[in-house]
Design a protein around this motif. Structure first.
Motif, PDB file in Angstrom:
ATOM      1  N   ILE A  58       0.845  -1.205   0.000  1.00  0.00           N
ATOM      2  CA  ILE A  58       0.000   0.000   0.000  1.00  0.00           C
ATOM      3  C   ILE A  58       0.876   1.250   0.000  1.00  0.00           C
ATOM      4  O   ILE A  58       0.627   2.205  -0.753  1.00  0.00           O
ATOM      5  N   LEU A  59       1.907   1.240   0.825  1.00  0.00           N
ATOM      6  CA  LEU A  59       2.790   2.408   0.902  1.00  0.00           C
ATOM      7  C   LEU A  59       3.589   2.578  -0.377  1.00  0.00           C
ATOM      8  O   LEU A  59       3.826   3.720  -0.820  1.00  0.00           O
ATOM      9  N   ARG A  60       3.997   1.484  -0.980  1.00  0.00           N
ATOM     10  CA  ARG A  60       4.732   1.592  -2.245  1.00  0.00           C
ATOM     11  C   ARG A  60       3.849   2.201  -3.340  1.00  0.00           C
ATOM     12  O   ARG A  60       4.289   3.063  -4.092  1.00  0.00           O
ATOM     13  N   GLU A  61       2.604   1.760  -3.411  1.00  0.00           N
ATOM     14  CA  GLU A  61       1.716   2.335  -4.421  1.00  0.00           C
ATOM     15  C   GLU A  61       1.404   3.798  -4.116  1.00  0.00           C
ATOM     16  O   GLU A  61       1.211   4.604  -5.030  1.00  0.00           O
ATOM     17  N   HIS A  62       1.362   4.133  -2.834  1.00  0.00           N
ATOM     18  CA  HIS A  62       1.151   5.545  -2.498  1.00  0.00           C
ATOM     19  C   HIS A  62       2.293   6.404  -3.021  1.00  0.00           C
ATOM     20  O   HIS A  62       2.084   7.552  -3.430  1.00  0.00           O
ATOM     21  N   GLU A  63       3.497   5.872  -3.018  1.00  0.00           N
ATOM     22  CA  GLU A  63       4.629   6.610  -3.600  1.00  0.00           C
ATOM     23  C   GLU A  63       4.433   6.814  -5.097  1.00  0.00           C
ATOM     24  O   GLU A  63       4.840   7.837  -5.649  1.00  0.00           O
ATOM     25  N   LEU A  64       3.790   5.850  -5.760  1.00  0.00           N
ATOM     26  CA  LEU A  64       3.555   5.955  -7.194  1.00  0.00           C
ATOM     27  C   LEU A  64       2.430   6.929  -7.524  1.00  0.00           C
ATOM     28  O   LEU A  64       2.544   7.740  -8.454  1.00  0.00           O
ATOM     29  N   PHE A  65       1.339   6.841  -6.779  1.00  0.00           N
ATOM     30  CA  PHE A  65       0.118   7.550  -7.170  1.00  0.00           C
ATOM     31  C   PHE A  65      -0.233   8.750  -6.285  1.00  0.00           C
ATOM     32  O   PHE A  65      -0.976   9.633  -6.719  1.00  0.00           O
ATOM     33  N   GLY A  66       0.243   8.757  -5.037  1.00  0.00           N
ATOM     34  CA  GLY A  66      -0.165   9.813  -4.118  1.00  0.00           C
ATOM     35  C   GLY A  66      -1.669   9.832  -3.909  1.00  0.00           C
ATOM     36  O   GLY A  66      -2.282  10.899  -3.747  1.00  0.00           O
TER      37      GLY A  66
END
Length: 358
Positions: free
Chosen positions: A297-305
């Motif tokens: 989840i945190l990795r995707e947050h880095e991608l998409f915000g």
């Protein structure tokens, strides 16, 4: 970030026993799942609309209305409402009623749907697929903007200055646009200034980054503040106490369901090797132990915000006890860890954040 669940309320053969639960049993289990998700602190629960014998819910607003009476804080949304084959007046009235019942927790996630059964069922032509959605979305937004509406289109009788009731508590009633990767749909959501729900159910997430960038760029060009328009990432997932247990429990029903849909659409059957690749750190499936899911989840947050993440836990039928444990781990372990990492609090974000107006 808001964290939640969405369900298509599947009623498919158990991958191990072949048993199919009754529709009433599946709905009773669903009520427990929504109530428990609220109790463990999750933010959103969404219900899909389908018109097939392998899914139970054809009217999400009815089911969400029942769950409104058993929950206190969790937001309740369709996931999705097939607006193209529905009447926007009834959709608005149903979700305005849900909003009143829930004390202002209702949302509409509008989309064109991944299945086509509703079109012949309600007398619509698939050749009008995109035009139906555009026209009915226009009417839905007019209905939420004003009590009295003057509107005319090609696929519905005109409305001449008539009042539409009831009115919701939230002003405006949140309307999200759900997309599966079509740039034209992303541009439409951005131009209208509507929140975007992006489904990523396979492969890797990186190819979807340009779509989110397109959404924010188009919104800015249309005169909307991208910071005020939330993005949700919606993906398949499942959480267990160990990574191996999560994979072993999730794969058989996943393979059964995706294999059946694949046969309908000409996709290759899912394999365990492919599944393992997609639950790996760079894959799109959120299957694993709490730490693995938190990290992804945190990795995707880095991608998409993005501002919201919704997980479809039961792609195919799974034992109710396993789903309840997955919800427990999601709400009590994963969600607090994600919120700490992002500097958020467990308190819900204001309804206005997900109710960005057009």
């Amino acid at each position: 970030m808001e964290l939640g669940i969405y369900s298509f309320v599947e009623r498919t053969p158990d991958a191990h026993t072949g048993r199919i639960v009754s529709a009433d049993e599946r709905l009773r289990d669903l009520m427990e799942e929504i109530e428990f998700a609220d109790q463990v602190g999750l933010d959103v629960f969404g219900i899909g609309e389908h018109h097939r014998d392998d899914y139970v819910v054809s009217s999400p607003a009815v089911v969400l209305g029942a769950s409104a009476m058993r929950t206190k804080r969790i937001r309740l949304t369709s996931a999705v409402t097939i607006l193209s084959s529905d009447d926007p007046v009834r959709v608005f009235q149903d979700f305005a009623t849900l909003d009143l019942l829930s004390g202002g927790r209702a949302e509409i996630m509008a989309g064109r749907g991944s299945f086509i059964e509703s079109f012949p069922l309600f007398g619509y032509d698939l050749d009008d697929y995109d035009e139906l959605f555009s026209e009915k979305l226009e009417l839905l937004l007019a209905l939420r903007a004003s009590e009295r509406v003057n509107w005319s289109g090609r696929h519905r009788a005109p409305i001449r200055g008539l009042a539409v009731h009831p009115r919701p508590l939230q002003e405006p009633l949140p309307v999200w646009i759900a997309v599966g990767g079509t740039p034209q749909s992303v541009v439409r959501a951005a131009t209208l200034g509507l929140p975007l729900a992006l489904g990523i159910i396979g492969g890797t997430p990186e190819p979807f980054v340009p779509l989110v960038e397109l959404y924010r760029r188009t919104a800015r060009e249309a005169g909307h503040d991208p910071a005020a328009l939330p993005v949700s990432i919606n993906s398949h997932g499942f959480i267990a106490d160990t990574a191996r247990a999560a994979a072993d429990q999730a794969f058989p029903p996943y393979a059964t369901t995706m294999g059946r849909i694949g046969r309908e659409r000409g996709w290759p059957p899912p394999t365990r090797a492919r599944f393992e690749a997609e639950i790996s750190p760079r894959g799109a499936l959120f299957v694993g132990d709490p730490q693995q899911v938190t990290d992804k989840i945190l990795r995707e947050h880095e991608l998409f915000g993005h501002q919201r993440f919704l997980m479809q836990m039961s792609v195919g039928t799974m034992p109710h006890s396993q789903i309840m444990r997955s919800i427990e781990l999601y709400g009590t372990v994963v969600a607090p860890a994600v919120r700490r990492a992002l500097g958020a609090t467990a308190q819900r974000s204001p309804a206005a954040v997900s109710g960005a107006s057009s």
